[in-house]
Scaffold this motif. Structure first.
Motif, PDB file in Angstrom:
ATOM      1  N   SER A 206    -100.186   3.423  46.658  1.00 30.53           N
ATOM      2  CA  SER A 206     -99.453   2.782  48.013  1.00 30.53           C
ATOM      3  C   SER A 206     -98.341   2.184  47.641  1.00 30.53           C
ATOM      4  O   SER A 206     -97.819   1.357  46.764  1.00 30.53           O
ATOM      5  CB  SER A 206    -100.409   1.693  48.448  1.00 30.53           C
ATOM      6  N   VAL A 207     -97.135   2.402  48.567  1.00 32.07           N
ATOM      7  CA  VAL A 207     -95.779   1.878  48.426  1.00 32.07           C
ATOM      8  C   VAL A 207     -95.699   0.307  49.351  1.00 32.07           C
ATOM      9  O   VAL A 207     -94.916  -0.166  49.432  1.00 32.07           O
ATOM     10  CB  VAL A 207     -94.888   2.907  49.407  1.00 32.07           C
ATOM     11  N   GLY A 208     -96.811   0.064  49.954  1.00 37.24           N
ATOM     12  CA  GLY A 208     -97.100  -1.187  50.328  1.00 37.24           C
ATOM     13  C   GLY A 208     -96.504  -1.301  51.805  1.00 37.24           C
ATOM     14  O   GLY A 208     -95.999  -0.469  52.177  1.00 37.24           O
ATOM     15  N   LYS A 209     -96.893  -2.671  52.504  1.00 34.62           N
ATOM     16  CA  LYS A 209     -96.071  -2.602  53.924  1.00 34.62           C
ATOM     17  C   LYS A 209     -94.632  -2.597  53.812  1.00 34.62           C
ATOM     18  O   LYS A 209     -94.200  -3.389  52.980  1.00 34.62           O
ATOM     19  CB  LYS A 209     -96.603  -4.083  54.377  1.00 34.62           C
ATOM     20  N   ALA A 211     -93.071  -0.268  52.809  1.00 30.85           N
ATOM     21  CA  ALA A 211     -92.510   0.309  51.877  1.00 30.85           C
ATOM     22  C   ALA A 211     -91.822  -0.528  50.871  1.00 30.85           C
ATOM     23  O   ALA A 211     -91.060  -0.216  50.153  1.00 30.85           O
ATOM     24  CB  ALA A 211     -91.651   1.540  51.966  1.00 30.85           C
ATOM     25  N   LYS A 212     -92.552  -1.797  50.725  1.00 33.92           N
ATOM     26  CA  LYS A 212     -91.891  -2.870  49.842  1.00 33.92           C
ATOM     27  C   LYS A 212     -91.905  -2.703  48.146  1.00 33.92           C
ATOM     28  O   LYS A 212     -91.419  -3.323  47.473  1.00 33.92           O
ATOM     29  CB  LYS A 212     -92.516  -4.403  50.065  1.00 33.92           C
ATOM     30  N   TYR A 213     -92.932  -1.626  48.001  1.00 33.70           N
ATOM     31  CA  TYR A 213     -93.130  -1.404  46.465  1.00 33.70           C
ATOM     32  C   TYR A 213     -92.188  -0.179  45.985  1.00 33.70           C
ATOM     33  O   TYR A 213     -92.688   0.564  44.863  1.00 33.70           O
ATOM     34  CB  TYR A 213     -94.576  -1.100  46.177  1.00 33.70           C
ATOM     35  N   LEU A 214     -91.381   0.471  46.756  1.00 30.74           N
ATOM     36  CA  LEU A 214     -90.697   1.323  46.506  1.00 30.74           C
ATOM     37  C   LEU A 214     -89.864   1.392  45.098  1.00 30.74           C
ATOM     38  O   LEU A 214     -89.864   2.407  44.361  1.00 30.74           O
ATOM     39  CB  LEU A 214     -89.504   1.936  47.644  1.00 30.74           C
ATOM     40  N   ASP A 215     -89.501   0.131  44.784  1.00 33.76           N
ATOM     41  CA  ASP A 215     -88.799  -0.001  43.609  1.00 33.76           C
ATOM     42  C   ASP A 215     -89.751   0.328  42.333  1.00 33.76           C
ATOM     43  O   ASP A 215     -89.200   0.405  41.247  1.00 33.76           O
ATOM     44  CB  ASP A 215     -88.135  -1.138  43.687  1.00 33.76           C
ATOM     45  N   ARG A 216     -90.770   0.383  42.558  1.00 33.64           N
ATOM     46  CA  ARG A 216     -91.547   0.720  41.493  1.00 33.64           C
ATOM     47  C   ARG A 216     -91.575   2.096  40.875  1.00 33.64           C
ATOM     48  O   ARG A 216     -91.820   2.470  39.566  1.00 33.64           O
ATOM     49  CB  ARG A 216     -93.075   0.565  41.872  1.00 33.64           C
ATOM     50  N   TRP A 217     -91.087   3.012  41.687  1.00 32.64           N
ATOM     51  CA  TRP A 217     -91.102   4.361  41.439  1.00 32.64           C
ATOM     52  C   TRP A 217     -89.845   5.056  41.790  1.00 32.64           C
ATOM     53  O   TRP A 217     -89.495   6.310  41.118  1.00 32.64           O
ATOM     54  CB  TRP A 217     -92.320   5.046  42.446  1.00 32.64           C
ATOM     55  N   LEU A 218     -89.165   4.676  42.346  1.00 33.37           N
ATOM     56  CA  LEU A 218     -87.708   5.230  42.527  1.00 33.37           C
ATOM     57  C   LEU A 218     -86.716   5.146  41.468  1.00 33.37           C
ATOM     58  O   LEU A 218     -86.903   3.851  40.946  1.00 33.37           O
ATOM     59  CB  LEU A 218     -86.840   4.632  43.966  1.00 33.37           C
TER      60      LEU A 218
END
Length: 295
Positions: A206-209, A211-218
Motif C-alpha cells: 500500500s502507498v498509504g493515504k 500516497a504518503k509512502y511513495l518515497d519508499r519505492w520511488l
C-alpha cells in the motif's frame, strides 16, 4: 506520554469493569505491521456494548481514558449521516499526547461489520459474541493493477483537467487552482505513480493515504520531482509546479503502460500539454485564444 502497553491495559480494564461492554477490538495503523510506528499513531478502539445510548448520554465515562485536551463528535455533525443506535464515536486528544478514536457499537452491528476492515484485531471478547476473524492485514489497501479502461480513464482525467488548471492560472485564481490541482489532477498522478510502485512490488504493498509512502519505492530524484509539484501562493511557482506534474505524469505513463499491457494515448497528453503552454504565454489583456494546432 502513556505507552502502548499502558493503553491496552486501560482499554481492557475499563471493559472488564463494565458489564455493558461485551467486547473490544481495534483497527487502524496500530494493527498494520507495515505502518511505521511513531508517537502520533492513534488508537482506533471499538467497544461492543449492550446499548449505545447510555454511553452517549453519560459523557463523564470518557474521563476514565485520561485528561481530554479537546475532542470531536463526528456523529453530531449537522450535515453528516449517523446511526447512533448502532455506532457512535468520539475523537479525543489527551493532554499527554495520546489520541483515541473511540466508538461504541451494538452487538448486531459488530457481527455484521467487523469483517469490513481487514485491519482488525480483537482485544477482548467476554462471551465469544464476535465471529472469528483472520489476522490483521492491509491487503485491501494494496495497489491494484489497473485494467485498460482504468488506465485510460486516469490519463484522460489528468489531461482533461489540466485545461482547468490552465484557465485558473491565467485568471490568477490560486484558490481554485489549488483545489483543482490537489483534489483532482494530483489524484490521477498519485494513481499513476502507485501503479509504478505496484509493478515494482508485484502489487503487494500500500502507498498509504494520499500516497504518503511513495518515497519508499520511488527513486530519490523521482520523489523530489513529485515534491516539486506542490506549490504555494506564488503564481509563477504554481505554473512551474503544474508543468512538473505534467512531465512526471507523462514520463511515468509512457514507462509503465507497456509493463501493464495497456495503451497510453501519447497524442492526448501532447495536445493537452501544448494547450497549457499556449495559455501560459497568453497576455493578460487577451480577448481571444489564438488557434492552436492539435498536432
Amino acid at each position: 506520554m502513556r505507552t502502548e502497553t499502558i493503553m491496552y491495559k486501560l482499554f481492557i480494564d475499563i471493559a472488564q469493569g463494565d458489564a455493558r461492554i461485551l467486547a473490544v477490538y481495534m483497527n487502524g495503523s496500530r494493527t498494520n505491521i507495515n505502518a511505521p510506528k511513531d508517537i502520533f499513531q492513534d488508537y482506533d478502539i471499538v467497544f461492543v456494548v449492550t446499548e449505545t445510548q447510555p454511553f452517549i448520554e453519560d459523557k463523564d465515562w470518557l474521563c476514565m481514558f485520561g485528561n481530554i485536551l479537546y475532542m470531536q463528535y463526528p456523529d453530531e455533525h449537522p450535515d453528516g449521516a449517523s446511526d447512533k443506535e448502532n455506532f457512535y464515536g468520539w475523537l479525543m486528544q489527551f493532554s499527554d499526547g495520546v489520541r483515541i478514536d473511540l466508538h461504541v457499537e451494538s452487538i448486531t452491528h459488530a457481527i455484521d461489520h467487523i469483517r469490513d476492515d481487514k485491519l482488525c484485531k480483537i482485544l477482548l471478547d467476554k462471551d465469544n459474541i464476535l465471529p472469528p476473524i483472520p489476522e490483521a492485514t492491509d491487503i485491501d489497501y494494496h495497489v491494484k493493477k489497473p485494467s485498460e479502461s482504468q488506465f485510460r480513464a486516469c490519463a484522460n482525467e489528468f489531461w482533461w483537467c489540466s485545461n482547468n488548471l490552465a484557465k485558473g492560472l491565467w485568471r490568477e485564481e490560486i484558490p481554485y487552482v489549488q483545489d483543482m490541482a490537489n483534489f483532482v489532477v494530483r489524484k490521477q498522478l498519485e494513481l499513476m505513480l502507485s501503479w509504478k510502485v505496484g509493478i515494482k512490488t508485484g502489487f503487494t504493498v500500500s502507498v498509504g493515504k494520499s500516497a504518503k509512502y511513495l518515497d519508499r519505492w520511488l527513486e530519490k530524484d523521482e520523489y523530489q520531482k513529485y515534491l516539486a509539484t506542490y506549490f504555494g501562493g506564488n503564481l509563477a511557482d504554481a505554473w512551474d509546479a503544474v508543468f512538473c506534474m505534467c512531465v512526471l505524469f507523462d514520463s511515468t505513463a509512457r514507462t509503465i503502460a507497456p509493463k501493464l499491457g495497456v495503451s497510453y494515448d501519447i497524442k492526448e497528453g501532447q495536445a493537452a500539454f501544448s494547450f497549457l503552454r499556449h495559455v501560459r504565454n497568453l497576455p493578460k489583456d487577451a480577448e481571444e485564444i489564438p488557434a492552436l494546432s492539435a498536432d
